[in-house]
Design a protein around this motif. Structure first.
Motif, PDB file in Angstrom:
ATOM      1  N   ILE A  83       0.845  -1.204   0.000  1.00  0.00           N
ATOM      2  CA  ILE A  83       0.000   0.000   0.000  1.00  0.00           C
ATOM      3  C   ILE A  83       0.877   1.250   0.000  1.00  0.00           C
ATOM      4  O   ILE A  83       0.635   2.195  -0.760  1.00  0.00           O
ATOM      5  CB  ILE A  83      -0.976  -0.021   1.199  1.00  0.00           C
ATOM      6  CG1 ILE A  83      -2.077  -1.063   0.942  1.00  0.00           C
ATOM      7  CG2 ILE A  83      -1.574   1.362   1.444  1.00  0.00           C
ATOM      8  CD1 ILE A  83      -2.967  -1.340   2.137  1.00  0.00           C
ATOM      9  N   LYS A  84       1.906   1.272   0.839  1.00  0.00           N
ATOM     10  CA  LYS A  84       2.803   2.438   0.890  1.00  0.00           C
ATOM     11  C   LYS A  84       3.492   2.656  -0.458  1.00  0.00           C
ATOM     12  O   LYS A  84       3.618   3.790  -0.914  1.00  0.00           O
ATOM     13  CB  LYS A  84       3.843   2.249   1.985  1.00  0.00           C
ATOM     14  CG  LYS A  84       3.272   2.380   3.372  1.00  0.00           C
ATOM     15  CD  LYS A  84       4.324   2.116   4.431  1.00  0.00           C
ATOM     16  CE  LYS A  84       3.709   2.167   5.812  1.00  0.00           C
ATOM     17  NZ  LYS A  84       4.677   1.863   6.864  1.00  0.00           N
ATOM     18  N   ILE A  85       3.911   1.574  -1.083  1.00  0.00           N
ATOM     19  CA  ILE A  85       4.564   1.682  -2.391  1.00  0.00           C
ATOM     20  C   ILE A  85       3.557   2.172  -3.428  1.00  0.00           C
ATOM     21  O   ILE A  85       3.889   2.999  -4.281  1.00  0.00           O
ATOM     22  CB  ILE A  85       5.184   0.334  -2.809  1.00  0.00           C
ATOM     23  CG1 ILE A  85       6.330  -0.030  -1.862  1.00  0.00           C
ATOM     24  CG2 ILE A  85       5.681   0.389  -4.255  1.00  0.00           C
ATOM     25  CD1 ILE A  85       6.835  -1.446  -2.029  1.00  0.00           C
ATOM     26  N   SER A  86       2.319   1.694  -3.345  1.00  0.00           N
ATOM     27  CA  SER A  86       1.276   2.088  -4.298  1.00  0.00           C
ATOM     28  C   SER A  86       0.991   3.581  -4.222  1.00  0.00           C
ATOM     29  O   SER A  86       0.729   4.215  -5.245  1.00  0.00           O
ATOM     30  CB  SER A  86      -0.009   1.311  -4.034  1.00  0.00           C
ATOM     31  OG  SER A  86       0.170  -0.055  -4.292  1.00  0.00           O
ATOM     32  N   ILE A  87       1.025   4.133  -3.028  1.00  0.00           N
ATOM     33  CA  ILE A  87       0.786   5.570  -2.865  1.00  0.00           C
ATOM     34  C   ILE A  87       1.880   6.361  -3.580  1.00  0.00           C
ATOM     35  O   ILE A  87       1.604   7.336  -4.273  1.00  0.00           O
ATOM     36  CB  ILE A  87       0.709   5.954  -1.372  1.00  0.00           C
ATOM     37  CG1 ILE A  87      -0.567   5.373  -0.742  1.00  0.00           C
ATOM     38  CG2 ILE A  87       0.743   7.472  -1.190  1.00  0.00           C
ATOM     39  CD1 ILE A  87      -0.625   5.488   0.771  1.00  0.00           C
ATOM     40  N   LYS A  88       3.124   5.912  -3.430  1.00  0.00           N
ATOM     41  CA  LYS A  88       4.262   6.633  -4.011  1.00  0.00           C
ATOM     42  C   LYS A  88       4.459   6.351  -5.492  1.00  0.00           C
ATOM     43  O   LYS A  88       4.667   7.257  -6.287  1.00  0.00           O
ATOM     44  CB  LYS A  88       5.549   6.255  -3.267  1.00  0.00           C
ATOM     45  CG  LYS A  88       5.589   6.731  -1.839  1.00  0.00           C
ATOM     46  CD  LYS A  88       6.854   6.260  -1.160  1.00  0.00           C
ATOM     47  CE  LYS A  88       6.834   6.622   0.320  1.00  0.00           C
ATOM     48  NZ  LYS A  88       7.965   6.034   1.038  1.00  0.00           N
ATOM     49  N   LYS A  89       4.415   5.079  -5.852  1.00  0.00           N
ATOM     50  CA  LYS A  89       4.793   4.659  -7.206  1.00  0.00           C
ATOM     51  C   LYS A  89       3.600   4.491  -8.139  1.00  0.00           C
ATOM     52  O   LYS A  89       3.733   4.644  -9.344  1.00  0.00           O
ATOM     53  CB  LYS A  89       5.557   3.335  -7.120  1.00  0.00           C
ATOM     54  CG  LYS A  89       6.140   2.862  -8.420  1.00  0.00           C
ATOM     55  CD  LYS A  89       6.996   1.628  -8.232  1.00  0.00           C
ATOM     56  CE  LYS A  89       7.573   1.183  -9.549  1.00  0.00           C
ATOM     57  NZ  LYS A  89       8.490   0.067  -9.395  1.00  0.00           N
ATOM     58  N   GLY A  90       2.473   4.144  -7.576  1.00  0.00           N
ATOM     59  CA  GLY A  90       1.293   3.883  -8.401  1.00  0.00           C
ATOM     60  C   GLY A  90       0.824   2.452  -8.241  1.00  0.00           C
ATOM     61  O   GLY A  90       1.617   1.514  -8.254  1.00  0.00           O
ATOM     62  N   TYR A  91      -0.446   2.330  -8.078  1.00  0.00           N
ATOM     63  CA  TYR A  91      -1.127   1.051  -7.840  1.00  0.00           C
ATOM     64  C   TYR A  91      -0.817   0.025  -8.917  1.00  0.00           C
ATOM     65  O   TYR A  91      -0.548  -1.137  -8.632  1.00  0.00           O
ATOM     66  CB  TYR A  91      -2.621   1.384  -7.736  1.00  0.00           C
ATOM     67  CG  TYR A  91      -3.600   0.269  -7.884  1.00  0.00           C
ATOM     68  CD1 TYR A  91      -3.729  -0.687  -6.897  1.00  0.00           C
ATOM     69  CD2 TYR A  91      -4.439   0.211  -8.982  1.00  0.00           C
ATOM     70  CE1 TYR A  91      -4.668  -1.693  -7.004  1.00  0.00           C
ATOM     71  CE2 TYR A  91      -5.386  -0.780  -9.096  1.00  0.00           C
ATOM     72  CZ  TYR A  91      -5.496  -1.728  -8.105  1.00  0.00           C
ATOM     73  OH  TYR A  91      -6.421  -2.721  -8.205  1.00  0.00           O
ATOM     74  N   ASN A  92      -0.826   0.424 -10.169  1.00  0.00           N
ATOM     75  CA  ASN A  92      -0.584  -0.507 -11.276  1.00  0.00           C
ATOM     76  C   ASN A  92       0.890  -0.674 -11.620  1.00  0.00           C
ATOM     77  O   ASN A  92       1.231  -1.479 -12.477  1.00  0.00           O
ATOM     78  CB  ASN A  92      -1.347  -0.073 -12.528  1.00  0.00           C
ATOM     79  CG  ASN A  92      -2.804  -0.454 -12.449  1.00  0.00           C
ATOM     80  OD1 ASN A  92      -3.140  -1.517 -11.949  1.00  0.00           O
ATOM     81  ND2 ASN A  92      -3.673   0.422 -12.921  1.00  0.00           N
ATOM     82  N   LYS A  93       1.762   0.091 -10.966  1.00  0.00           N
ATOM     83  CA  LYS A  93       3.183   0.041 -11.309  1.00  0.00           C
ATOM     84  C   LYS A  93       4.028  -0.724 -10.297  1.00  0.00           C
ATOM     85  O   LYS A  93       5.218  -0.895 -10.524  1.00  0.00           O
ATOM     86  CB  LYS A  93       3.725   1.456 -11.466  1.00  0.00           C
ATOM     87  CG  LYS A  93       3.120   2.193 -12.643  1.00  0.00           C
ATOM     88  CD  LYS A  93       3.691   3.570 -12.769  1.00  0.00           C
ATOM     89  CE  LYS A  93       3.035   4.298 -13.939  1.00  0.00           C
ATOM     90  NZ  LYS A  93       3.519   5.665 -14.051  1.00  0.00           N
ATOM     91  N   ILE A  94       3.438  -1.166  -9.197  1.00  0.00           N
ATOM     92  CA  ILE A  94       4.240  -1.890  -8.211  1.00  0.00           C
ATOM     93  C   ILE A  94       4.630  -3.252  -8.758  1.00  0.00           C
ATOM     94  O   ILE A  94       3.931  -3.828  -9.590  1.00  0.00           O
ATOM     95  CB  ILE A  94       3.523  -2.056  -6.852  1.00  0.00           C
ATOM     96  CG1 ILE A  94       2.271  -2.928  -6.980  1.00  0.00           C
ATOM     97  CG2 ILE A  94       3.199  -0.726  -6.225  1.00  0.00           C
ATOM     98  CD1 ILE A  94       1.714  -3.379  -5.655  1.00  0.00           C
ATOM     99  N   THR A  95       5.767  -3.731  -8.296  1.00  0.00           N
ATOM    100  CA  THR A  95       6.232  -5.050  -8.711  1.00  0.00           C
ATOM    101  C   THR A  95       6.475  -5.915  -7.477  1.00  0.00           C
ATOM    102  O   THR A  95       6.617  -5.402  -6.367  1.00  0.00           O
ATOM    103  CB  THR A  95       7.546  -4.960  -9.516  1.00  0.00           C
ATOM    104  OG1 THR A  95       8.582  -4.484  -8.646  1.00  0.00           O
ATOM    105  CG2 THR A  95       7.404  -4.056 -10.735  1.00  0.00           C
ATOM    106  N   ARG A  96       6.539  -7.177  -7.702  1.00  0.00           N
ATOM    107  CA  ARG A  96       6.837  -8.129  -6.632  1.00  0.00           C
ATOM    108  C   ARG A  96       8.207  -7.808  -6.021  1.00  0.00           C
ATOM    109  O   ARG A  96       8.395  -7.864  -4.822  1.00  0.00           O
ATOM    110  CB  ARG A  96       6.794  -9.554  -7.192  1.00  0.00           C
ATOM    111  CG  ARG A  96       6.692 -10.622  -6.170  1.00  0.00           C
ATOM    112  CD  ARG A  96       6.616 -12.009  -6.819  1.00  0.00           C
ATOM    113  NE  ARG A  96       5.825 -12.088  -8.033  1.00  0.00           N
ATOM    114  CZ  ARG A  96       4.539 -12.425  -8.084  1.00  0.00           C
ATOM    115  NH1 ARG A  96       3.908 -12.754  -6.992  1.00  0.00           N
ATOM    116  NH2 ARG A  96       3.896 -12.477  -9.220  1.00  0.00           N
ATOM    117  N   ASP A  97       9.163  -7.432  -6.877  1.00  0.00           N
ATOM    118  CA  ASP A  97      10.500  -7.049  -6.404  1.00  0.00           C
ATOM    119  C   ASP A  97      10.436  -5.859  -5.450  1.00  0.00           C
ATOM    120  O   ASP A  97      11.083  -5.863  -4.403  1.00  0.00           O
ATOM    121  CB  ASP A  97      11.408  -6.659  -7.582  1.00  0.00           C
ATOM    122  CG  ASP A  97      11.971  -7.848  -8.327  1.00  0.00           C
ATOM    123  OD1 ASP A  97      12.060  -8.935  -7.734  1.00  0.00           O
ATOM    124  OD2 ASP A  97      12.325  -7.673  -9.508  1.00  0.00           O
TER     125      ASP A  97
END
Length: 166
Positions: A83-97
């Protein structure tokens, strides 16, 4: 006794993060037996953790410091990190890495709890709607995500303001 145990749990979370909270250590510090936890608290440990989450002041991601973390807490830590990564990077742009590195776990563990990225994104959106995170709901509305579309009118309005200000 309930407030005493809750305060000990909050101290433990502040020191080591929610992911490292264990029923055994909490009971030991509180001076009660593990089996008596439901008696004193009136709920299971998992329910207790769910009730405890809103009281946590600093929800930083902590690395796992014990050999075996509670599976429910580990999954929740992965989801909160995503969720924290999604806020910063974008919900559709997060990766498993991204999630594995930030949560301090292996990519295999991400796959263990979330079979694929669509499942993780679905849980991110469901949690964001439930906990009212407009930054992610805005992304979901823009993508016509069915969970985002079920958000309350108030949350959709907050999300729309975010979209309008981009």
């Amino acid at each position: 006794m309930k407030s005493h145990i809750t305060n000990i749990a909050l101290e433990m979370v502040q020191d080591n993060g929610l992911i490292n909270l264990s029923r055994g250590e909490l009971c030991e510090r509180a001076g009660i037996s593990i089996g008596s936890f439901p008696y004193y608290m009136g709920c299971s440990f998992t329910e207790f953790v769910s009730k405890l989450r809103p009281q946590i002041v600093d929800n930083n991601t902590h690395n796992v410091i014990k050999l075996r973390a509670d599976p429910a807490l580990r999954k929740d830590n992965i989801l909160q990190t995503a969720i924290k990564i999604s806020i910063k990077k974008g919900y559709n742009k997060i990766t498993r890495d991204d999630v594995a590195e930030a949560a301090g776990v292996s990519m295999g563990l991400i796959t263990h709890y979330f079979t694929n990225m669509n499942q993780l994104r679905r849980d991110i959106m469901r949690t964001s709607v439930k906990t009212e995170i407009p930054e992610i709901v805005a992304q979901g509305l823009a993508n016509k995500d069915r969970h985002a579309l079920k958000a309350s009118k108030e949350l959709k309005t907050k999300a729309a303001h975010i979209i309008a200000n981009l």
